[in-house]
Design a protein around this motif. Sequence first.
Motif, PDB file in Angstrom:
ATOM      1  N   GLY A   1      11.838  13.117  -0.075  1.00 40.64           N
ATOM      2  CA  GLY A   1      10.882  12.504   0.958  1.00 40.64           C
ATOM      3  C   GLY A   1       9.799  11.858  -0.014  1.00 40.64           C
ATOM      4  O   GLY A   1       8.899  12.466  -0.622  1.00 40.64           O
ATOM      5  N   TYR A   2       9.764  10.325   0.139  1.00 39.93           N
ATOM      6  CA  TYR A   2       8.772   9.634  -0.760  1.00 39.93           C
ATOM      7  C   TYR A   2       7.235   9.934  -0.221  1.00 39.93           C
ATOM      8  O   TYR A   2       6.974   9.852   1.054  1.00 39.93           O
ATOM      9  CB  TYR A   2       8.916   8.129  -0.601  1.00 39.93           C
ATOM     10  CG  TYR A   2       8.118   7.196  -1.305  1.00 39.93           C
ATOM     11  CD1 TYR A   2       8.099   7.210  -2.847  1.00 39.93           C
ATOM     12  CD2 TYR A   2       7.017   6.831  -0.712  1.00 39.93           C
ATOM     13  CE1 TYR A   2       7.309   6.311  -3.426  1.00 39.93           C
ATOM     14  CE2 TYR A   2       6.043   5.967  -1.472  1.00 39.93           C
ATOM     15  CZ  TYR A   2       6.004   5.834  -2.781  1.00 39.93           C
ATOM     16  OH  TYR A   2       5.181   4.883  -3.539  1.00 39.93           O
ATOM     17  N   ASN A   3       6.518  10.163  -1.098  1.00 47.75           N
ATOM     18  CA  ASN A   3       4.795  10.070  -0.907  1.00 47.75           C
ATOM     19  C   ASN A   3       4.137   8.930  -1.929  1.00 47.75           C
ATOM     20  O   ASN A   3       4.617   9.320  -3.058  1.00 47.75           O
ATOM     21  CB  ASN A   3       4.391  11.305  -0.714  1.00 47.75           C
ATOM     22  CG  ASN A   3       4.527  11.976   0.580  1.00 47.75           C
ATOM     23  OD1 ASN A   3       4.292  11.698   1.460  1.00 47.75           O
ATOM     24  ND2 ASN A   3       5.376  13.348   0.291  1.00 47.75           N
ATOM     25  N   GLY A   4       3.094   8.536  -1.606  1.00 49.83           N
ATOM     26  CA  GLY A   4       2.353   7.608  -2.396  1.00 49.83           C
ATOM     27  C   GLY A   4       1.217   8.851  -2.869  1.00 49.83           C
ATOM     28  O   GLY A   4       0.954   9.838  -2.207  1.00 49.83           O
ATOM     29  N   VAL A   5       0.600   8.445  -3.791  1.00 50.88           N
ATOM     30  CA  VAL A   5      -0.630   9.036  -4.131  1.00 50.88           C
ATOM     31  C   VAL A   5      -1.672   9.235  -2.824  1.00 50.88           C
ATOM     32  O   VAL A   5      -1.984  10.136  -2.701  1.00 50.88           O
ATOM     33  CB  VAL A   5      -1.430   8.683  -5.396  1.00 50.88           C
ATOM     34  CG1 VAL A   5      -2.697   9.590  -5.669  1.00 50.88           C
ATOM     35  CG2 VAL A   5      -0.542   8.619  -6.701  1.00 50.88           C
ATOM     36  N   VAL A   6      -1.644   8.119  -2.302  1.00 45.83           N
ATOM     37  CA  VAL A   6      -2.081   8.053  -0.932  1.00 45.83           C
ATOM     38  C   VAL A   6      -1.465   7.053  -0.212  1.00 45.83           C
ATOM     39  O   VAL A   6      -1.241   5.883  -0.773  1.00 45.83           O
ATOM     40  CB  VAL A   6      -3.780   7.398  -0.970  1.00 45.83           C
ATOM     41  CG1 VAL A   6      -4.160   7.212   0.373  1.00 45.83           C
ATOM     42  CG2 VAL A   6      -4.680   8.279  -1.940  1.00 45.83           C
TER      43      VAL A   6
ATOM     44  N   THR B   1       3.595  16.557  -2.717  1.00 46.69           N
ATOM     45  CA  THR B   1       4.076  15.612  -3.604  1.00 46.69           C
ATOM     46  C   THR B   1       3.061  14.417  -4.012  1.00 46.69           C
ATOM     47  O   THR B   1       3.378  13.429  -4.648  1.00 46.69           O
ATOM     48  CB  THR B   1       5.407  15.101  -3.759  1.00 46.69           C
ATOM     49  OG1 THR B   1       5.663  14.159  -2.482  1.00 46.69           O
ATOM     50  CG2 THR B   1       6.325  16.278  -3.962  1.00 46.69           C
ATOM     51  N   GLY B   2       1.656  14.367  -3.335  1.00 41.79           N
ATOM     52  CA  GLY B   2       0.874  13.540  -3.172  1.00 41.79           C
ATOM     53  C   GLY B   2      -0.068  13.594  -1.940  1.00 41.79           C
ATOM     54  O   GLY B   2      -0.501  14.370  -1.569  1.00 41.79           O
ATOM     55  N   GLY B   3      -0.468  12.336  -1.404  1.00 47.80           N
ATOM     56  CA  GLY B   3      -1.202  12.443  -0.281  1.00 47.80           C
ATOM     57  C   GLY B   3      -2.661  12.637  -0.335  1.00 47.80           C
ATOM     58  O   GLY B   3      -3.154  12.817  -1.244  1.00 47.80           O
TER      59      GLY B   3
ATOM     60  N   ASP C   1       3.638  17.708 -11.030  1.00 48.08           N
ATOM     61  CA  ASP C   1       3.679  16.431 -11.724  1.00 48.08           C
ATOM     62  C   ASP C   1       4.460  15.292 -11.094  1.00 48.08           C
ATOM     63  O   ASP C   1       5.581  15.377 -11.187  1.00 48.08           O
ATOM     64  CB  ASP C   1       4.063  16.681 -12.949  1.00 48.08           C
ATOM     65  CG  ASP C   1       3.241  17.673 -13.982  1.00 48.08           C
ATOM     66  OD1 ASP C   1       2.012  17.859 -13.503  1.00 48.08           O
ATOM     67  OD2 ASP C   1       3.873  18.211 -14.762  1.00 48.08           O
ATOM     68  N   SER C   2       3.698  14.475 -10.262  1.00 43.99           N
ATOM     69  CA  SER C   2       4.426  13.423  -9.651  1.00 43.99           C
ATOM     70  C   SER C   2       4.003  12.103 -10.481  1.00 43.99           C
ATOM     71  O   SER C   2       2.986  11.870 -10.548  1.00 43.99           O
ATOM     72  CB  SER C   2       3.817  13.321  -8.226  1.00 43.99           C
ATOM     73  OG  SER C   2       4.301  12.191  -7.498  1.00 43.99           O
ATOM     74  N   HIS C   3       5.202  11.303 -10.758  1.00 36.63           N
ATOM     75  CA  HIS C   3       5.048   9.985 -11.368  1.00 36.63           C
ATOM     76  C   HIS C   3       5.438   8.924 -10.397  1.00 36.63           C
ATOM     77  O   HIS C   3       6.369   9.053  -9.521  1.00 36.63           O
ATOM     78  CB  HIS C   3       5.837  10.071 -12.541  1.00 36.63           C
ATOM     79  CG  HIS C   3       5.320  11.010 -13.571  1.00 36.63           C
ATOM     80  ND1 HIS C   3       4.710  10.786 -14.528  1.00 36.63           N
ATOM     81  CD2 HIS C   3       5.913  12.430 -13.579  1.00 36.63           C
ATOM     82  CE1 HIS C   3       4.451  11.910 -15.412  1.00 36.63           C
ATOM     83  NE2 HIS C   3       5.415  12.722 -14.841  1.00 36.63           N
ATOM     84  N   HIS C   4       4.778   7.852 -10.580  1.00 38.68           N
ATOM     85  CA  HIS C   4       5.220   6.593  -9.754  1.00 38.68           C
ATOM     86  C   HIS C   4       5.339   5.467 -10.498  1.00 38.68           C
ATOM     87  O   HIS C   4       4.453   5.089 -11.544  1.00 38.68           O
ATOM     88  CB  HIS C   4       4.312   6.217  -8.786  1.00 38.68           C
ATOM     89  CG  HIS C   4       4.191   7.217  -7.506  1.00 38.68           C
ATOM     90  ND1 HIS C   4       3.494   8.330  -7.556  1.00 38.68           N
ATOM     91  CD2 HIS C   4       4.697   7.150  -6.344  1.00 38.68           C
ATOM     92  CE1 HIS C   4       3.321   8.974  -6.249  1.00 38.68           C
ATOM     93  NE2 HIS C   4       4.465   8.382  -5.547  1.00 38.68           N
ATOM     94  N   VAL C   5       6.488   4.628 -10.483  1.00 36.06           N
ATOM     95  CA  VAL C   5       6.610   3.553 -11.427  1.00 36.06           C
ATOM     96  C   VAL C   5       7.143   2.421 -10.596  1.00 36.06           C
ATOM     97  O   VAL C   5       8.120   2.692  -9.733  1.00 36.06           O
ATOM     98  CB  VAL C   5       7.429   3.852 -12.752  1.00 36.06           C
ATOM     99  CG1 VAL C   5       9.095   4.364 -12.388  1.00 36.06           C
ATOM    100  CG2 VAL C   5       7.497   2.551 -13.667  1.00 36.06           C
TER     101      VAL C   5
ATOM    102  N   SER D   1       0.636  -1.209   0.010  1.00 38.87           N
ATOM    103  CA  SER D   1      -0.125   0.032   0.045  1.00 38.87           C
ATOM    104  C   SER D   1       0.727   1.145  -0.025  1.00 38.87           C
ATOM    105  O   SER D   1       0.614   2.276   0.697  1.00 38.87           O
ATOM    106  CB  SER D   1      -0.928  -0.220   1.316  1.00 38.87           C
ATOM    107  OG  SER D   1      -1.881  -1.067   1.059  1.00 38.87           O
ATOM    108  N   LEU D   2       1.749   1.174  -0.911  1.00 44.02           N
ATOM    109  CA  LEU D   2       2.771   2.480  -0.991  1.00 44.02           C
ATOM    110  C   LEU D   2       2.241   3.583  -2.027  1.00 44.02           C
ATOM    111  O   LEU D   2       2.675   4.524  -1.926  1.00 44.02           O
ATOM    112  CB  LEU D   2       4.291   1.872  -1.291  1.00 44.02           C
ATOM    113  CG  LEU D   2       5.208   1.009  -0.132  1.00 44.02           C
ATOM    114  CD1 LEU D   2       6.219   0.450  -1.107  1.00 44.02           C
ATOM    115  CD2 LEU D   2       5.483   2.159   0.693  1.00 44.02           C
TER     116      LEU D   2
END
Length: 498
Positions: A323-328, A371-373, A235-239, A134-135
């Motif tokens: 600092g890492y953040n997920g979309v949630v 950057t998300g949240g 603009d935040s991307h997660h891969v 759940s990252l």
Amino acid sequence: MSFGAQLRVIPTSETNWDFGMSDNAKSGFLSGALCSDFFKSHPNESGWVNDSYIRNEDRLYFNAMPKNRNWSFYAALEYDDVWETSTADNRSGKSADYSKFGLERVHGTMNFYNNLRLHAGFDIWGLDIIEAASLVYGDDNPGFWITGDYDNLSFNVGYFKLSENDFQTGPGNLNDDTDADRDLYAGYLNWKLNDNQKIKFLYAFDRMRNTPVTDLLAGLTGGALGISGSTPKVDSHHVGAYYIGKLNNFDIFFEGVYQFGSADNTGLGALGKEEDYDISAFAFAADFGFQFKGKLTGFPMRPHIGILYSSGDDNPNDNSLGGYNGVVNAQRFSKMWGGENTIMGDTNWITGTALYGYLPEFFGNGTPVPTGGLQNFSGLGSARGDNPGLTMVSIGLTTMPKPTLTYKTNVNIFQWNEDFEVANFVNPALGYTKVEAGYVGTEWDNEVTLVMSENTFIKGQASFFFPGESIKDVTAAMSGTESDDIAMRVAAELIWNF
């Protein structure tokens, strides 16, 4: 067509840090603007709560699908509030003038051809929620998505609207901005290697134009105090990808995610900081379990050990957000180390965690760029790209000695990876105090589930947080009084399904 219902009643009692109620905190925080119990309080799905309360969650389900399955429809009505006379008689809590029994979820589908299906509505949709760490993302935001299922490959791609600027409560609130929204474009590809192994590749593009640069102090005071800037273009991307496998009695899990992108026009240039930032952060998780049933016991008994690591920002003076953040951030919903009534995952100002997450997203080292949240916390200073990051080691056990009895326990050990700064909430004029990276504390979560019948269940939960040296430093910085009190939470769930 079918109809169903669920009733959950959750009596809860909790004790959080109160700084020993020193003289300088008894009159409240921010010169009385916040009550002296503010840091014992927290917002969750039913509102702002603390100490002891009874939460009630009612749902009515409606389902329809023809025999040929060419379309389907699902809806859930929900009422979620804390028990008292006003919530029962007025159905609206302390002050709202509308009913809280409303549409919680709706989901319609249409089959195109060859297992290609269009979905629309708002329902639980996630990239790595529940079965993984759940990252990245899991929520019930409205949107459209398309699924396809073909032998050992399946995919799911969607668009979700997290915030709409052109929807307001009156003409005076409308403005000329055409893209001050928050949109999520996301998808995943499942590759089933065999019956016991699979790999999921995932991607998310979080386009944020509605979340201001602010820390918690500025968020609580409307920008009068604390650090604040403008509303940036983020603009935040997660891969990333994760693997789930089973080898005989061993369960194996790995997940890795890289977050990258940009945050421009932050307004921090006026404060002598950088104006534009690059996002470069990462997180990974792993977990190993062993099922003893058939080896040492005749009933399920599965111990596990896992680790979660998220990068932190180590330099407040550069133009990089590490600092890492997920979309949630939703670690509370991970089946490995989560739980419905955890202390870390139900908003906690002392650990810097927002609802559902374990990452210290309310803390940072001076550049509070989002950057998300979780969208619900927008403007309060959450999901900072300068957060210190987290290392968590989780050791736990799940066992079912009887078919009607399940016990799950987890010991989660937390550490912050980088230094950060904390404002003084008793006397903001004292400024910010540096808190060094280190041991945060250990949370021990317990849950017992007793099946009373096919439709009724009783759950009991007890969580304890044993603070470390870093919690002492945070409480001293926030209030001038060091606290190492144990935080406790005891809850029960009475569940009826029909």
